[in-house]
Write a protein that holds these residues in place. Sequence first.
Motif, PDB file in Angstrom:
ATOM      1  N   VAL A  81      13.875   2.214  51.290  1.00 28.16           N
ATOM      2  CA  VAL A  81      14.132   3.297  50.326  1.00 28.16           C
ATOM      3  C   VAL A  81      14.865   4.492  50.935  1.00 28.16           C
ATOM      4  O   VAL A  81      15.860   4.970  50.374  1.00 28.16           O
ATOM      5  N   PRO A  82      14.479   5.038  52.097  1.00 29.77           N
ATOM      6  CA  PRO A  82      15.195   6.202  52.627  1.00 29.77           C
ATOM      7  C   PRO A  82      16.624   5.873  53.049  1.00 29.77           C
ATOM      8  O   PRO A  82      17.481   6.765  53.109  1.00 29.77           O
ATOM      9  N   HIS A 156      13.542  14.431  51.332  1.00 24.52           N
ATOM     10  CA  HIS A 156      14.042  13.063  51.186  1.00 24.52           C
ATOM     11  C   HIS A 156      14.819  12.896  49.879  1.00 24.52           C
ATOM     12  O   HIS A 156      15.930  12.315  49.871  1.00 24.52           O
ATOM     13  N   ILE A 157      14.284  13.406  48.768  1.00 24.59           N
ATOM     14  CA  ILE A 157      14.955  13.278  47.471  1.00 24.59           C
ATOM     15  C   ILE A 157      16.296  14.016  47.477  1.00 24.59           C
ATOM     16  O   ILE A 157      17.313  13.516  46.986  1.00 24.59           O
ATOM     17  N   SER A 158      16.302  15.210  48.050  1.00 25.66           N
ATOM     18  CA  SER A 158      17.548  15.996  48.096  1.00 25.66           C
ATOM     19  C   SER A 158      18.616  15.270  48.912  1.00 25.66           C
ATOM     20  O   SER A 158      19.781  15.171  48.498  1.00 25.66           O
ATOM     21  N   ASN A 161      19.951  12.232  47.005  1.00 27.71           N
ATOM     22  CA  ASN A 161      20.874  12.595  45.930  1.00 27.71           C
ATOM     23  C   ASN A 161      22.231  13.031  46.470  1.00 27.71           C
ATOM     24  O   ASN A 161      23.279  12.685  45.913  1.00 27.71           O
ATOM     25  N   ILE A 162      22.206  13.799  47.550  1.00 24.24           N
ATOM     26  CA  ILE A 162      23.478  14.228  48.157  1.00 24.24           C
ATOM     27  C   ILE A 162      24.281  13.016  48.628  1.00 24.24           C
ATOM     28  O   ILE A 162      25.486  12.916  48.401  1.00 24.24           O
ATOM     29  N   SER A 163      23.587  12.085  49.285  1.00 27.03           N
ATOM     30  CA  SER A 163      24.274  10.883  49.777  1.00 27.03           C
ATOM     31  C   SER A 163      24.874  10.088  48.627  1.00 27.03           C
ATOM     32  O   SER A 163      26.019   9.611  48.702  1.00 27.03           O
ATOM     33  N   PHE A 164      24.087   9.936  47.538  1.00 29.78           N
ATOM     34  CA  PHE A 164      24.581   9.191  46.394  1.00 29.78           C
ATOM     35  C   PHE A 164      25.793   9.885  45.762  1.00 29.78           C
ATOM     36  O   PHE A 164      26.805   9.250  45.443  1.00 29.78           O
ATOM     37  N   LEU A 165      25.692  11.206  45.579  1.00 30.97           N
ATOM     38  CA  LEU A 165      26.773  11.941  44.928  1.00 30.97           C
ATOM     39  C   LEU A 165      28.052  11.926  45.762  1.00 30.97           C
ATOM     40  O   LEU A 165      29.154  11.815  45.231  1.00 30.97           O
ATOM     41  N   VAL A 166      27.909  12.033  47.095  1.00 26.22           N
ATOM     42  CA  VAL A 166      29.092  11.974  47.961  1.00 26.22           C
ATOM     43  C   VAL A 166      29.771  10.607  47.843  1.00 26.22           C
ATOM     44  O   VAL A 166      30.991  10.499  47.694  1.00 26.22           O
TER      45      VAL A 166
END
Length: 689
Positions: A81-82, A156-158, A161-166
Amino acid sequence: MKIGSVGVKSLDFFVHALLASGILYFLMALTGPQKRDTRGGLSFTALMLGGSIYSIGYYFELQSLNIYHVFNWLRFEYISVPFIPVLWMLFILQYTDRAKQLKKFAPAALFIIPTITFVLILTNDIHHLFYRCLTLPTTNPLSIVLLEKGPWYWVHISYSNISFLVGSFILLYSSLQSGAYYRKRFFLLWIGSLVPWVCMIIYLLGGSPMNLDLGPFGLIFAGIITIYNLHRHKLFDLLPVARANLFETIQDCVLVLDSQNRLADMNNAASVLFGVDKSFFGRPADNLFNIFQIQDPLQHDSKNIRDFLLQSADSRNSIACSYNSGDGIRWVDIRVSRLYDQHEASQGCIIIIRDITESKQAENLLKIQRDLALSLGNAVKFKETLDLCLDAAIKVSLMDSGAMYLLDETEKVFRLVCHTGFSASFVEATAHQEPERAGIRLDLVERPVYTRYRDLGILPDEAGAECPENLEAVAVIPIRHDDSTIACMIIASHTHKEAPAFSRTALETIAGQVGQAIARLLYEEKLRYFSMHDALTGLYNRAYFQEELLRLSKSREYPITILSIDVDGLKPINDNLGHIMGDTLLKACGEVLRKSIRSSDLAARLGGDEFAIVLPRSDTSIGQKIADRIQILIENYNRKHSELPLRISIGIATAKSDKKPLKEIYKQADDLMYKNKEIRKKRTLHANN
């Protein structure tokens, strides 16, 4: 029994779908090692394996019987997950060929926070930084744990989300830069990643039924899209990852057509060649190829380019074509590679158009030079040889006009020998290029000159003088032999601003061939001249005289009159004054005879002090007039050269028809000449006495 708005049977279906999804992701991960030599292949394998762990782990979490088992499966899920958001971002960076923008240790640094998250999950019982509390309600049909999040959970959530958005931003940006053929792949990748992310947001906002973690359920939909993308759109075939660096910067024109011959994609080179942009995508591409003309139609069954595109089956098929680029004719090689799916059905084709102008020009130059060398070897006439050379020079230079000037060493002027592409008035004005004459001076230098005609320095100096013939580019190439200029070649154009650079070496090579040809022809002409002429006087010799008598005897040029001429007193002059003085007298006699006859007549020195003149279509009276003219010229000569006067004896005989051989007529003239000589001697002796 209903629980909220979701039925138990529906839940069972989706829960078991998690297991199927996990197996599906695992199977897709098995294909990963086959893609390790492909950009994004390894990260794709890791991403699929992560999705498999997450889905299978959550499936068994929901089937757990107590909180202890739930937390153990939760730890199992966090093996992936991470890392899934980072793997997603890394895969997109590699797939779009942007991973090279990361510094050397940047990929490893991306996994620092996910690694800390994984460690904190394993040790959560000690510090409770990730989950403060876990509760398992007994009212739910499934083991859905209630989680009280700790501070690191939000880190972890932040980060996720940053990784996904990038990754999503990079994917969308690359999609906008690509053609329609690749845009479908990008769009499906983005949709497949968007669904799990939206499910996670719904879960975080509290909108999930029974507090279910919707992320693994979103992975079910993402897995289906990924399989479709892999097999339908060949996710790892014809990768667009190198497009920014290869496809767009490649010098060859590359077009991608779909199965209906519609334009799906093209690179910048193709866009410039055809004058269309990305708005043309999706339209039939047939008309784009109308600019090309097939160069060797006999070598192909195709009547036009469209037929070739439809019939060509593999990349070994190519066709040479030409087109007008605006700056002249250019040549291209068009090669087609078909695209097929797993059922051998055509999915379109890739067309590669390579500019072969330079190689074609070199090939044409070699052919022209080879043909010229063969033609020069067979040419025997002077003008024919120069015409061949001039024609070859115009062909290799792609210009339209030219002229050959031959140096007259006697008068020191360059005489126009042959020309093409110039008007009659221009030819008349430049027939004799005199180096000393201002205004039309032709500069001959040791090296060729490539310039514009008005900059050549041969126009009048008056202001506003117009360039004759509206000539633009001009090449002045001296033709040399034995380190001296013997001729000059001028190649000009009414349209080109300058002589093409690729043709200059060929022009200079042709100039060398011209120099050798001129030298050979001059030498052969000199040999022919001396074989027919007397070296001392320049008149025809005995051999030519005899050949002419034989020719005239079979002609219709009767009556024919022959004059036999002998220089008086030559032997005493040679004996007393020397042969140089005797030769001077013979030269003077030859010059007098040359000036006395008409262009249709023939004067020859037969040897020693003997000369003869043949007068076609002339009777005895005309012969006598020629003899009188000779005597007048001799008197004029003697007045200027009284120290060594010229005296001759002449005999005249005429053949009215071919009944009597001309040799006999010459014998009669010769006999009369000797009689006249004897009479002159007696008169001289009588006068002296």
